[in-house]
Motif scaffolding. Sequence first.
Motif, short mmCIF file in Angstrom:
data_model
loop_
_atom_site.label_atom_id
_atom_site.label_comp_id
_atom_site.label_asym_id
_atom_site.label_seq_id
_atom_site.Cartn_x
_atom_site.Cartn_y
_atom_site.Cartn_z
N ARG A 63 46.82 40.62 40.01
CA ARG A 63 45.75 41.34 40.70
C ARG A 63 46.34 42.64 41.22
NH1 ARG A 63 42.79 36.79 44.33
NH2 ARG A 63 41.73 38.62 45.18
N LEU A 64 45.91 43.73 40.63
CA LEU A 64 46.52 45.02 40.96
C LEU A 64 46.38 45.39 42.43
CD1 LEU A 64 45.83 47.50 38.04
CD2 LEU A 64 47.77 46.02 38.42
N ASN A 65 45.31 44.92 43.07
CA ASN A 65 45.11 45.29 44.47
C ASN A 65 45.73 44.26 45.43
OD1 ASN A 65 43.31 43.27 43.96
ND2 ASN A 65 41.56 44.25 44.93
N ARG A 66 46.43 43.28 44.85
CA ARG A 66 47.09 42.29 45.70
C ARG A 66 48.54 42.10 45.25
NH1 ARG A 66 43.94 38.60 48.32
NH2 ARG A 66 45.92 38.00 49.25
N PRO A 67 49.36 43.14 45.45
CA PRO A 67 50.76 42.99 45.02
C PRO A 67 51.48 41.87 45.76
CG PRO A 67 50.42 45.02 46.26
CD PRO A 67 49.09 44.45 46.04
N ARG A 81 39.79 27.82 36.00
CA ARG A 81 38.77 28.46 36.84
C ARG A 81 37.54 28.80 36.00
NH1 ARG A 81 39.05 34.54 39.53
NH2 ARG A 81 36.82 34.69 39.80
N PHE A 276 35.22 43.24 31.91
CA PHE A 276 35.39 44.62 32.39
C PHE A 276 35.30 44.66 33.92
CE2 PHE A 276 33.36 48.54 33.84
CZ PHE A 276 34.23 49.50 33.34
N GLN A 277 34.30 43.98 34.46
CA GLN A 277 34.14 43.98 35.91
C GLN A 277 35.31 43.30 36.61
OE1 GLN A 277 30.28 42.17 36.00
NE2 GLN A 277 29.20 44.13 36.11
N TYR A 280 38.26 45.95 36.27
CA TYR A 280 38.18 47.26 36.89
C TYR A 280 37.38 47.33 38.19
CZ TYR A 280 40.45 48.88 32.70
OH TYR A 280 41.36 49.06 31.69
N LYS A 281 36.75 46.23 38.57
CA LYS A 281 36.09 46.21 39.89
C LYS A 281 36.89 45.30 40.82
CE LYS A 281 32.39 48.27 38.08
NZ LYS A 281 32.20 49.69 38.21
N ASP A 282 37.27 44.12 40.29
CA ASP A 282 38.03 43.18 41.12
C ASP A 282 39.54 43.33 40.91
OD1 ASP A 282 35.52 42.39 41.68
OD2 ASP A 282 35.79 40.27 41.22
N PHE A 283 39.95 44.07 39.89
CA PHE A 283 41.37 44.28 39.56
C PHE A 283 42.11 42.99 39.27
CE2 PHE A 283 39.95 47.67 42.36
CZ PHE A 283 40.01 48.70 41.46
N PHE A 285 43.36 41.29 36.64
CA PHE A 285 43.65 41.42 35.21
C PHE A 285 44.04 40.09 34.59
CE2 PHE A 285 43.59 45.90 33.86
CZ PHE A 285 43.20 46.47 35.06
N ALA B 78 37.93 52.29 36.88
CA ALA B 78 38.52 52.00 35.58
C ALA B 78 39.43 53.15 35.15
CB ALA B 78 37.43 51.77 34.54
N ASP B 102 42.43 49.42 47.84
CA ASP B 102 42.71 49.02 46.44
C ASP B 102 43.68 50.01 45.79
OD1 ASP B 102 41.19 46.72 46.36
OD2 ASP B 102 39.37 47.75 45.77
N ALA B 105 47.15 49.75 47.26
CA ALA B 105 47.83 48.55 46.78
C ALA B 105 48.40 48.74 45.38
CB ALA B 105 46.87 47.36 46.81
N MET B 106 47.72 49.51 44.56
CA MET B 106 48.22 49.68 43.19
C MET B 106 49.19 50.89 43.10
SD MET B 106 45.09 51.15 40.85
CE MET B 106 43.79 50.05 41.39
N PRO B 377 41.57 45.13 50.81
CA PRO B 377 41.76 45.00 49.36
C PRO B 377 40.72 44.04 48.77
CG PRO B 377 43.84 44.77 50.51
CD PRO B 377 42.78 44.78 51.56
N GLY B 381 35.18 45.53 45.07
CA GLY B 381 34.89 44.55 44.01
C GLY B 381 33.95 43.47 44.48
#
Lengths: 315, 417
Positions: A63-67, A81, A276-277, A280-283, A285, B78, B102, B105-106, B377, B381
């Motif tokens: 998760r890109l937004n949760r390093p 899941r 996609f969502q 790019y919305k929830d990050f 990956f 994106a 977000d 974080a990235m 974060p 989304g």
Amino acid sequence: MSRAAYPPPRTIWDGINPIRMIGELSETRYWMYLLLLPSAMLITAVVLYPTVYGMQMSFREMRLNRPDLGTDWVLFKHYARMLADPIFWTSLRNTAVWVTSSIALEFLIGLIAALALNRNLPGTKLLAVLILLPYFLPNVVAGHMWALMLDPRMGVINDLLVKTGLLVGYKAWFADPATAMAAAIIVETWHSFPFFTLLIMAGLKGIPADLYKAADIDGAGALAQLRLITLPMLKTIIAAAVILRVIGLVNSPDLLLILTSGGPGRSTQVLSLYAFQMAYKDFNFGYAGALSVVMFVLLMLFAWAYIRLSKVNQD
Amino acid sequence: MTIRFDRRSMLKLGGGALAASALLPRTAFAQSTSINYWHTFTSQSEQAGLDSVMALFKAAHPDISVTPENIPNPEFMAKITAAVVSGSRPNVTMVSSERFRDLLAMGALVDMTDRVASWERRSDFDNSRFDSISLDGKVYGVPGFAFVDWMYYRKDWFDEAGIAVPTTWAELRDAAIKRSDPAKGRYGFGLRGGPGGQNIIINMMEAFGSPVLHADGSIGLDRDKAIAAVDFFAGLLVKDGAAPPSAANDGFRQIIEGFQTGQTAMIYHHTGSYQDIASKLKPGVEFGTMAIPAGPGARVARLAYAYNTITKEEGADAAWEWIKFWGEPDAAVAFLEKTGYFPASTVAAQDQRIIGNPMYAAAADTLAFGIPQPSFPGAAGWAESSVLPNFQRVLIGEATAEQAVDDMIAGLAEAIA
């Protein structure tokens, strides 16, 4: 041919001469592998590596937004899941409807258009260009254009339908779950049926006219000729076109993204849009990767089953 | 006469050109720095506003060339994610507050703490302006302009029916019902249930007393209050019939067009659409502006900022010049005049061109109680992937407010897990 075909080196230079060495190598069985090496490296770099990377991502926490969560291996966590995720199942069902309906309509209209254009009547060349125009429009342009034409306030289609008495009042096509998917399928069909037209027209040119003349003499009508000559002769082309379009439809969320964003609710949510969502919305990956792997497997299974059932390989 | 281009004459020509170039003025070769600027401006007025700021910047900094690149809002995350991962970042990126965490974080944002601290115009900005772009004492951007939530209403219709401007959501509902006449295609409220509507739904839940997160980062959504908010807001369509039937798919374009064309009597937006509305309706005569009404729990209007951030070290000095230029009063007012977006600078906001215009009074009032968008974060989304679709399910009768809120809470738990 063996190395014996080359005379033994007579001088020291002969032993280290690179041109001579290449010449000797070209006479061995390793030469073909050497020739294949650049292509193999290219394919590995642009096809194999991204595919394998995408697949391994689906087994990782990513998760890109949760390093803070790291990128450890989580094995089948995302897949587990997915099984319990109602949005996944809704998306799967919607994908089936979206792809099946669009392909059926695109093929049918594409076939009719190709047959009509193949008659070489006056004006068909101009008509062929006009028919192909929608396919040349980028999805983004086509999507926004149709969003405006179907707009409940200013849309020309609503206006026409109301004026001709087919509708009582203006209809918000994309805001009603009963019509949103159907409206999106119509837009998609309009945009992509020329793809079938193009390929089928090319196939029609390759069918010998003698077959039709013979069928005429035997008293076969137009429908019988279509069923017994045209369609069987186009089988390979149709199979290729269907597989290509299915791949395109399953993988491309852009049109639905513009028209509905998957809504209202989840009524037009499809797998590619969901992936996609997620990315790019929830990050997320990792989960998006798992969704993509499922799409990949489904497409492989479809292509395999379709080729077997259509018996294309038996020709 | 015949010209011969042999080797000798070419060498002579080349040598002569080289010698002549040494005599040219040095300024002809002065280094010009180019930076690119990613923004999400879409409307004509926003583009005109950007053009104005760029023209002023060019006059002040002829040595810096700014190339703006429009990234549509739905595609923004994106594109920026791909740019960060692939190493093809822009120099400067416009970042809205809900996306800050977000992007941080990235690793997309460059620390600007020192630059901001030594900036000569830093005192023009209230400290709170930087809250939504700071973390752990570090500042990652400068507010370019403000999004001040407010509402537009059809003043002529309200005057004609003798309806007072609503100050609470309950009054707004009454007014919306009174101004609705579905048979004539008229609706009291332009409900944004499509793209972008998620933030208004969150605002409604807060207005009904249900914050998204507690201060400690745990889930703050109060189920009962959130249900009341969703039930009330969706009820404007499903119970009262006071919103257009297209609400579940109505985004920015649709609500603005609905208001401009006389379909709706009130819409919820921010000051950035003022010039678009004023291009079709007469300010103060056909339409008016009002502060966001109060809910039973709180009066919630967002005071958010579009931040300009440095997104790569290369060309950072030129990027900083461009970013701080947005804080110049002349640039801020020029942008406001073309768009309606309020200046982030408190000095620029006191400009006579702003305080002298009664149409901006509602925005000036909102500056006193407006609060920033929740930022954590996964916030953007969650809002887009959970809040909006679940709210739409209520609008189309596929779920009750209870079911929708339960799914929103589950989605939030997943987002912050």
